[in-house]
Design a protein around this motif. Structure first.
Motif, PDB file in Angstrom:
ATOM      1  N   ILE A  23       0.838  -1.205   0.000  1.00  0.00           N
ATOM      2  CA  ILE A  23       0.000   0.000   0.000  1.00  0.00           C
ATOM      3  C   ILE A  23       0.871   1.253   0.000  1.00  0.00           C
ATOM      4  O   ILE A  23       0.500   2.271  -0.583  1.00  0.00           O
ATOM      5  CB  ILE A  23      -0.994   0.017   1.184  1.00  0.00           C
ATOM      6  CG1 ILE A  23      -2.036   1.125   1.010  1.00  0.00           C
ATOM      7  CG2 ILE A  23      -0.256   0.157   2.501  1.00  0.00           C
ATOM      8  CD1 ILE A  23      -2.900   1.008  -0.209  1.00  0.00           C
ATOM      9  N   SER A  24       2.056   1.179   0.607  1.00  0.00           N
ATOM     10  CA  SER A  24       2.972   2.317   0.566  1.00  0.00           C
ATOM     11  C   SER A  24       3.444   2.564  -0.864  1.00  0.00           C
ATOM     12  O   SER A  24       3.530   3.714  -1.320  1.00  0.00           O
ATOM     13  CB  SER A  24       4.178   2.074   1.481  1.00  0.00           C
ATOM     14  OG  SER A  24       3.780   2.000   2.840  1.00  0.00           O
ATOM     15  N   ALA A  25       3.726   1.482  -1.582  1.00  0.00           N
ATOM     16  CA  ALA A  25       4.142   1.612  -2.981  1.00  0.00           C
ATOM     17  C   ALA A  25       3.003   2.173  -3.826  1.00  0.00           C
ATOM     18  O   ALA A  25       3.224   2.997  -4.718  1.00  0.00           O
ATOM     19  CB  ALA A  25       4.592   0.256  -3.517  1.00  0.00           C
ATOM     20  N   ALA A  26       1.760   1.748  -3.535  1.00  0.00           N
ATOM     21  CA  ALA A  26       0.607   2.264  -4.263  1.00  0.00           C
ATOM     22  C   ALA A  26       0.429   3.760  -4.004  1.00  0.00           C
ATOM     23  O   ALA A  26       0.136   4.531  -4.923  1.00  0.00           O
ATOM     24  CB  ALA A  26      -0.649   1.503  -3.868  1.00  0.00           C
ATOM     25  N   ARG A  54       2.740   5.923  -3.217  1.00  0.00           N
ATOM     26  CA  ARG A  54       3.786   6.656  -3.933  1.00  0.00           C
ATOM     27  C   ARG A  54       3.494   6.699  -5.432  1.00  0.00           C
ATOM     28  O   ARG A  54       3.803   7.679  -6.105  1.00  0.00           O
ATOM     29  CB  ARG A  54       5.150   6.026  -3.645  1.00  0.00           C
ATOM     30  CG  ARG A  54       5.637   6.257  -2.208  1.00  0.00           C
ATOM     31  CD  ARG A  54       7.082   5.835  -2.031  1.00  0.00           C
ATOM     32  NE  ARG A  54       7.224   4.393  -2.068  1.00  0.00           N
ATOM     33  CZ  ARG A  54       7.165   3.598  -1.008  1.00  0.00           C
ATOM     34  NH1 ARG A  54       6.939   4.117   0.205  1.00  0.00           N
ATOM     35  NH2 ARG A  54       7.316   2.300  -1.125  1.00  0.00           N
ATOM     36  N   GLU A  55       2.881   5.623  -5.950  1.00  0.00           N
ATOM     37  CA  GLU A  55       2.486   5.598  -7.358  1.00  0.00           C
ATOM     38  C   GLU A  55       1.486   6.720  -7.646  1.00  0.00           C
ATOM     39  O   GLU A  55       1.468   7.283  -8.738  1.00  0.00           O
ATOM     40  CB  GLU A  55       1.863   4.240  -7.688  1.00  0.00           C
ATOM     41  CG  GLU A  55       1.692   3.961  -9.151  1.00  0.00           C
ATOM     42  CD  GLU A  55       3.008   3.781  -9.879  1.00  0.00           C
ATOM     43  OE1 GLU A  55       3.078   4.202 -11.053  1.00  0.00           O
ATOM     44  OE2 GLU A  55       3.970   3.240  -9.287  1.00  0.00           O
ATOM     45  N   LEU A  56       0.668   7.056  -6.632  1.00  0.00           N
ATOM     46  CA  LEU A  56      -0.321   8.128  -6.769  1.00  0.00           C
ATOM     47  C   LEU A  56       0.239   9.481  -6.339  1.00  0.00           C
ATOM     48  O   LEU A  56      -0.502  10.451  -6.204  1.00  0.00           O
ATOM     49  CB  LEU A  56      -1.561   7.793  -5.923  1.00  0.00           C
ATOM     50  CG  LEU A  56      -2.283   6.496  -6.291  1.00  0.00           C
ATOM     51  CD1 LEU A  56      -3.468   6.264  -5.351  1.00  0.00           C
ATOM     52  CD2 LEU A  56      -2.744   6.519  -7.737  1.00  0.00           C
ATOM     53  N   LYS A  57       1.560   9.530  -6.081  1.00  0.00           N
ATOM     54  CA  LYS A  57       2.232  10.751  -5.652  1.00  0.00           C
ATOM     55  C   LYS A  57       1.669  11.255  -4.318  1.00  0.00           C
ATOM     56  O   LYS A  57       1.507  12.464  -4.106  1.00  0.00           O
ATOM     57  CB  LYS A  57       2.143  11.836  -6.730  1.00  0.00           C
ATOM     58  CG  LYS A  57       2.847  11.446  -8.029  1.00  0.00           C
ATOM     59  CD  LYS A  57       2.770  12.543  -9.066  1.00  0.00           C
ATOM     60  CE  LYS A  57       3.630  12.231 -10.273  1.00  0.00           C
ATOM     61  NZ  LYS A  57       3.298  10.941 -10.924  1.00  0.00           N
ATOM     62  N   LEU A  58       1.385  10.322  -3.428  1.00  0.00           N
ATOM     63  CA  LEU A  58       0.916  10.638  -2.088  1.00  0.00           C
ATOM     64  C   LEU A  58       1.866  10.036  -1.060  1.00  0.00           C
ATOM     65  O   LEU A  58       2.466   8.978  -1.290  1.00  0.00           O
ATOM     66  CB  LEU A  58      -0.492  10.065  -1.857  1.00  0.00           C
ATOM     67  CG  LEU A  58      -1.619  10.664  -2.692  1.00  0.00           C
ATOM     68  CD1 LEU A  58      -2.891   9.853  -2.513  1.00  0.00           C
ATOM     69  CD2 LEU A  58      -1.868  12.115  -2.291  1.00  0.00           C
ATOM     70  N   THR A  71       6.813  -5.008  -8.955  1.00  0.00           N
ATOM     71  CA  THR A  71       6.845  -4.720  -7.517  1.00  0.00           C
ATOM     72  C   THR A  71       6.028  -5.731  -6.719  1.00  0.00           C
ATOM     73  O   THR A  71       6.475  -6.224  -5.667  1.00  0.00           O
ATOM     74  CB  THR A  71       6.313  -3.302  -7.234  1.00  0.00           C
ATOM     75  OG1 THR A  71       7.146  -2.358  -7.912  1.00  0.00           O
ATOM     76  CG2 THR A  71       6.310  -2.994  -5.749  1.00  0.00           C
ATOM     77  N   TRP A  72       4.829  -6.057  -7.205  1.00  0.00           N
ATOM     78  CA  TRP A  72       3.965  -7.000  -6.485  1.00  0.00           C
ATOM     79  C   TRP A  72       4.665  -8.345  -6.302  1.00  0.00           C
ATOM     80  O   TRP A  72       4.705  -8.898  -5.209  1.00  0.00           O
ATOM     81  CB  TRP A  72       2.647  -7.184  -7.242  1.00  0.00           C
ATOM     82  CG  TRP A  72       1.664  -8.063  -6.505  1.00  0.00           C
ATOM     83  CD1 TRP A  72       0.670  -7.665  -5.666  1.00  0.00           C
ATOM     84  CD2 TRP A  72       1.572  -9.499  -6.561  1.00  0.00           C
ATOM     85  NE1 TRP A  72      -0.027  -8.761  -5.167  1.00  0.00           N
ATOM     86  CE2 TRP A  72       0.510  -9.894  -5.711  1.00  0.00           C
ATOM     87  CE3 TRP A  72       2.287 -10.481  -7.234  1.00  0.00           C
ATOM     88  CZ2 TRP A  72       0.143 -11.227  -5.519  1.00  0.00           C
ATOM     89  CZ3 TRP A  72       1.934 -11.826  -7.045  1.00  0.00           C
ATOM     90  CH2 TRP A  72       0.878 -12.171  -6.206  1.00  0.00           C
TER      91      TRP A  72
END
Length: 288
Positions: free
Chosen positions: A80-83, A85-89, A261-262
């Motif tokens: 979820i952290s990678a997700a 960051r993918e959303l620039k959050l 990544t997954w």
């Protein structure tokens, strides 16, 4: 997938009743205004501050989400952290009892909950879910002298622990007919009950049960019963009606699968499980 995913072992997978004090403690900032696009750096979908994805998880569900050396880690935390960051959050992660997570999302205390939460029809009445990203197996963890064998009929009349609010809890009557189900608030309480002979088995996710086996090597614990849970993939829980965030998380998941990544995180946290083939990769669709 505990309440969430199901026990893991092959392509990998947890609830609902809360403690008011815990919820108040993590409420944080107000509910905010109308959400803007995640990538725009605007308000993080109605919770917390701009540019932040506020995430609820658990801290005692190894290998999904757990605390180690004072830091939250695990497959769920990293994914979820990678997700985010993918959303620039920026991911901001807070741990709660598993059963408190969905109410906290519904009450706008988190943007999303990530804790191997299996997607079920009752849960979908409370929150929305992303696409499924984890699926696997349940297991009944026992001592060698429990009398529980590979036959499901062997649990009849025996006290079997489950995590309160988990998919195992909701489906114990179907999977383990005749068992005397005993509910516990977290894995630690349940495995201590097993250790101290207060229950004969622990019906839990397969993967976390492997961690309990290692925790108590002198007990020689085993999982004579394993049950496939591929109809119950885990998804990220989002406030009902927040279709913007749900869609963005789905897109982030696809990107994390496509860029490897997954699979990298899967191999890291589930090294004893078979590696999914290309056709076994997420997203997963829950039955019904």
């Amino acid at each position: 997938m505990h309440g969430g995913v199901m026990g893991k072992a092959r392509p990998a997978k947890r609830g609902v009743a809360a403690v008011a004090l815990l919820l108040l403690a993590v409420t944080g900032c107000g509910s905010g205004g109308t959400p803007t696009g995640a990538g725009s750096g605007g308000q993080a979908h109605g919770v917390g501050r701009a540019g932040v994805l506020k995430i609820g998880t658990s801290n005692n569900m190894k290998p999904y989400a757990y605390e180690e050396n004072g830091k939250l880690t695990g497959f769920e935390v990293d994914l979820i952290s990678a997700a985010a960051r993918e959303l620039k959050l920026e991911p901001q992660i807070v741990s709660l009892d598993f059963s408190a997570l969905l109410p906290a999302v519904s009450n706008r205390q988190f943007d999303v909950a990530a804790a191997a939460i299996g997607i079920t029809a009752p849960r979908k009445k409370m929150v929305d879910f992303s696409d499924g990203y984890l699926a696997g197996y349940f297991g009944v963890l026992t001592k060698p002298d429990s009398g529980i064998t590979s036959s499901v009929a062997s649990v009849k009349g025996k006290r079997i622990a489950v995590l309160q609010g988990s998919i195992e809890d909701a489906n114990a009557g179907t999977f383990l007919p005749g068992a005397d189900i005993v509910r516990f608030p977290d894995d630690n309480s349940a495995d201590l009950a097993l250790k101290n002979n207060r229950v004969a088995g622990f019906f839990n996710d397969f993967g976390p049960n492997l961690g309990i086996v290692k925790k108590y090597p002198d007990l020689h614990l085993k999982q004579p019963i394993t049950l496939p849970a591929t109809d119950f993939p885990a998804g990220w829980a989002v406030r009902k009606g927040n279709t913007e965030l749900t869609g963005e998380l789905d897109g982030a998941l696809r990107q994390l699968v496509d860029d490897g990544t997954w699979l990298k995180l899967y191999k890291k946290y589930f090294p004893q499980d078979p590696v999914p083939t290309a056709s076994q990769m997420p997203p997963y669709t829950p039955k019904g």
